[in-house]
Design a protein around this motif. Structure first.
Motif, PDB file in Angstrom:
ATOM      1  N   VAL A  27      -0.542  47.397   3.385  1.00 14.94           N
ATOM      2  CA  VAL A  27      -0.534  48.278   2.479  1.00 14.94           C
ATOM      3  C   VAL A  27      -0.555  47.742   0.875  1.00 14.94           C
ATOM      4  O   VAL A  27      -1.276  48.188   0.247  1.00 14.94           O
ATOM      5  CB  VAL A  27       0.818  49.424   2.646  1.00 14.94           C
ATOM      6  N   ALA A  28       0.085  46.826   0.697  1.00 11.17           N
ATOM      7  CA  ALA A  28       0.230  46.040  -0.471  1.00 11.17           C
ATOM      8  C   ALA A  28      -1.256  45.633  -0.959  1.00 11.17           C
ATOM      9  O   ALA A  28      -1.726  45.794  -2.081  1.00 11.17           O
ATOM     10  CB  ALA A  28       1.012  45.108  -0.523  1.00 11.17           C
ATOM     11  N   VAL A  29      -1.753  45.091  -0.031  1.00 12.23           N
ATOM     12  CA  VAL A  29      -3.226  44.228  -0.183  1.00 12.23           C
ATOM     13  C   VAL A  29      -4.186  45.404  -0.377  1.00 12.23           C
ATOM     14  O   VAL A  29      -4.840  45.488  -1.413  1.00 12.23           O
ATOM     15  CB  VAL A  29      -3.601  43.514   1.032  1.00 12.23           C
ATOM     16  N   VAL A  30      -4.307  46.633   0.309  1.00 15.15           N
ATOM     17  CA  VAL A  30      -5.063  47.732   0.096  1.00 15.15           C
ATOM     18  C   VAL A  30      -4.679  48.414  -1.253  1.00 15.15           C
ATOM     19  O   VAL A  30      -5.893  48.799  -1.872  1.00 15.15           O
ATOM     20  CB  VAL A  30      -4.962  48.569   1.143  1.00 15.15           C
ATOM     21  N   LEU A  31      -3.689  48.385  -1.762  1.00 15.15           N
ATOM     22  CA  LEU A  31      -3.368  49.060  -2.848  1.00 15.15           C
ATOM     23  C   LEU A  31      -3.850  48.123  -4.218  1.00 15.15           C
ATOM     24  O   LEU A  31      -3.245  48.436  -5.268  1.00 15.15           O
ATOM     25  CB  LEU A  31      -2.070  49.362  -3.103  1.00 15.15           C
ATOM     26  N   GLY A  32      -4.304  46.633  -3.924  1.00 16.88           N
ATOM     27  CA  GLY A  32      -4.338  45.762  -4.891  1.00 16.88           C
ATOM     28  C   GLY A  32      -3.187  45.088  -5.616  1.00 16.88           C
ATOM     29  O   GLY A  32      -3.286  44.405  -6.396  1.00 16.88           O
ATOM     30  N   ALA A  33      -2.178  45.104  -4.727  1.00 10.99           N
ATOM     31  CA  ALA A  33      -0.981  44.340  -5.182  1.00 10.99           C
ATOM     32  C   ALA A  33      -0.454  43.314  -3.825  1.00 10.99           C
ATOM     33  O   ALA A  33       0.602  43.550  -3.462  1.00 10.99           O
ATOM     34  CB  ALA A  33       0.336  45.228  -5.447  1.00 10.99           C
ATOM     35  N   PRO A  34      -1.398  42.346  -3.555  1.00 12.82           N
ATOM     36  CA  PRO A  34      -1.095  41.675  -2.259  1.00 12.82           C
ATOM     37  C   PRO A  34       0.297  40.769  -2.376  1.00 12.82           C
ATOM     38  O   PRO A  34       0.808  40.640  -1.127  1.00 12.82           O
ATOM     39  CB  PRO A  34      -2.060  40.424  -2.406  1.00 12.82           C
ATOM     40  N   SER A  35       1.207  40.767  -3.343  1.00 15.82           N
ATOM     41  CA  SER A  35       2.456  40.204  -3.389  1.00 15.82           C
ATOM     42  C   SER A  35       3.681  41.101  -3.102  1.00 15.82           C
ATOM     43  O   SER A  35       4.774  40.973  -3.462  1.00 15.82           O
ATOM     44  CB  SER A  35       2.654  39.305  -4.298  1.00 15.82           C
ATOM     45  N   ALA A  36       3.271  42.301  -3.103  1.00 13.48           N
ATOM     46  CA  ALA A  36       4.307  43.613  -3.225  1.00 13.48           C
ATOM     47  C   ALA A  36       4.464  44.277  -1.964  1.00 13.48           C
ATOM     48  O   ALA A  36       4.882  45.359  -1.953  1.00 13.48           O
ATOM     49  CB  ALA A  36       3.789  44.645  -4.139  1.00 13.48           C
ATOM     50  N   ALA A  37       4.570  43.606  -0.985  1.00 10.67           N
ATOM     51  CA  ALA A  37       5.040  43.946   0.536  1.00 10.67           C
ATOM     52  C   ALA A  37       6.532  44.520   0.299  1.00 10.67           C
ATOM     53  O   ALA A  37       6.621  45.657   0.975  1.00 10.67           O
ATOM     54  CB  ALA A  37       4.964  42.814   1.685  1.00 10.67           C
ATOM     55  N   ARG A  38       7.249  43.642  -0.197  1.00 10.96           N
ATOM     56  CA  ARG A  38       8.538  44.176  -0.276  1.00 10.96           C
ATOM     57  C   ARG A  38       8.771  45.501  -1.329  1.00 10.96           C
ATOM     58  O   ARG A  38       9.525  46.525  -0.911  1.00 10.96           O
ATOM     59  CB  ARG A  38       9.584  43.228  -0.951  1.00 10.96           C
ATOM     60  N   ALA A  39       7.991  45.895  -2.198  1.00  9.60           N
ATOM     61  CA  ALA A  39       7.848  46.881  -2.912  1.00  9.60           C
ATOM     62  C   ALA A  39       7.381  48.058  -2.171  1.00  9.60           C
ATOM     63  O   ALA A  39       7.889  49.268  -2.417  1.00  9.60           O
ATOM     64  CB  ALA A  39       7.081  46.668  -4.205  1.00  9.60           C
ATOM     65  N   VAL A  40       6.630  47.875  -1.397  1.00 13.14           N
ATOM     66  CA  VAL A  40       6.147  48.908  -0.246  1.00 13.14           C
ATOM     67  C   VAL A  40       7.382  49.326   0.314  1.00 13.14           C
ATOM     68  O   VAL A  40       7.470  50.560   0.568  1.00 13.14           O
ATOM     69  CB  VAL A  40       5.074  48.458   0.529  1.00 13.14           C
ATOM     70  N   GLY A  41       8.205  48.601   0.899  1.00 13.58           N
ATOM     71  CA  GLY A  41       9.288  48.908   1.549  1.00 13.58           C
ATOM     72  C   GLY A  41      10.325  49.628   0.631  1.00 13.58           C
ATOM     73  O   GLY A  41      10.821  50.716   1.070  1.00 13.58           O
ATOM     74  N   TYR A  42      10.468  49.334  -0.479  1.00 10.86           N
ATOM     75  CA  TYR A  42      11.387  49.918  -1.434  1.00 10.86           C
ATOM     76  C   TYR A  42      10.807  51.463  -1.573  1.00 10.86           C
ATOM     77  O   TYR A  42      11.482  52.604  -1.820  1.00 10.86           O
ATOM     78  CB  TYR A  42      11.523  49.327  -2.751  1.00 10.86           C
TER      79      TYR A  42
END
Length: 113
Positions: A27-42
Motif C-alpha cells: 500500500v505504501a509503495v503504491v501510494l508513493g511513500a515506500p517507507s511508510a508501511a507502519r503509517a499504513v497500519g496507523y
C-alpha cells in the motif's frame, strides 16, 4: 484540498477486491511513500468505527496477520478473510502469489501518487 495520507490509504484499501489481500508495504509503495508501511497500519487503526473500508484485507509481507497482541482482532481478521475464500496454510499465512492483488489487475485500483 488533496486527500491526506490516511484518506489515500482508506481509498486504496477500499478498492481491494473480496478474496484478495495487499500488504502494508505494498500500500505504501503504491501510494508513493515506500517507507511508510507502519503509517499504513496507523491509518487503518484510525478508521472511523462506522467504516466499510475492508481493513482486514491488509496483511504483513510474510502473508500473516499483524494485529498487535493477536487475540480477538486477529481472530476476526482471519475469520473475515476465510469468509471471503482466502486460505491460510499450516504456518497461519496466506500465499501472496495466489491472493495478492495489484491495482492494475481486474481494472481496479488507484494511481500510485
Amino acid at each position: 484540498m488533496p486527500p491526506n495520507f490516511y484518506e489515500r490509504v482508506w481509498a486504496f484499501v477500499g478498492e481491494v477486491p473480496r478474496g484478495r489481500v495487499v500488504t502494508y508495504g505494498q500500500v505504501a509503495v503504491v501510494l508513493g511513500a515506500p517507507s511508510a508501511a507502519r503509517a499504513v497500519g496507523y491509518a487503518l487503526r484510525a478508521l472511523p468505527p462506522e467504516t466499510d473500508t475492508p481493513w482486514w484485507r491488509v496483511i504483513n509481507a510474510k502473508g500473516g496477520i499483524s494485529l498487535r497482541g493477536r487475540g480477538h482482532g486477529a481472530d476476526l481478521q482471519r475469520e473475515l478473510l476465510e469468509g471471503e475464500g482466502v486460505v491460510f496454510d499450516e504456518a497461519d499465512t496466506v500465499d501472496l502469489r495466489v491472493y495478492r492483488w495489484w491495482p492494475d489487475e481486474e481494472g481496479g485500483g488507484l494511481s500510485p501518487a
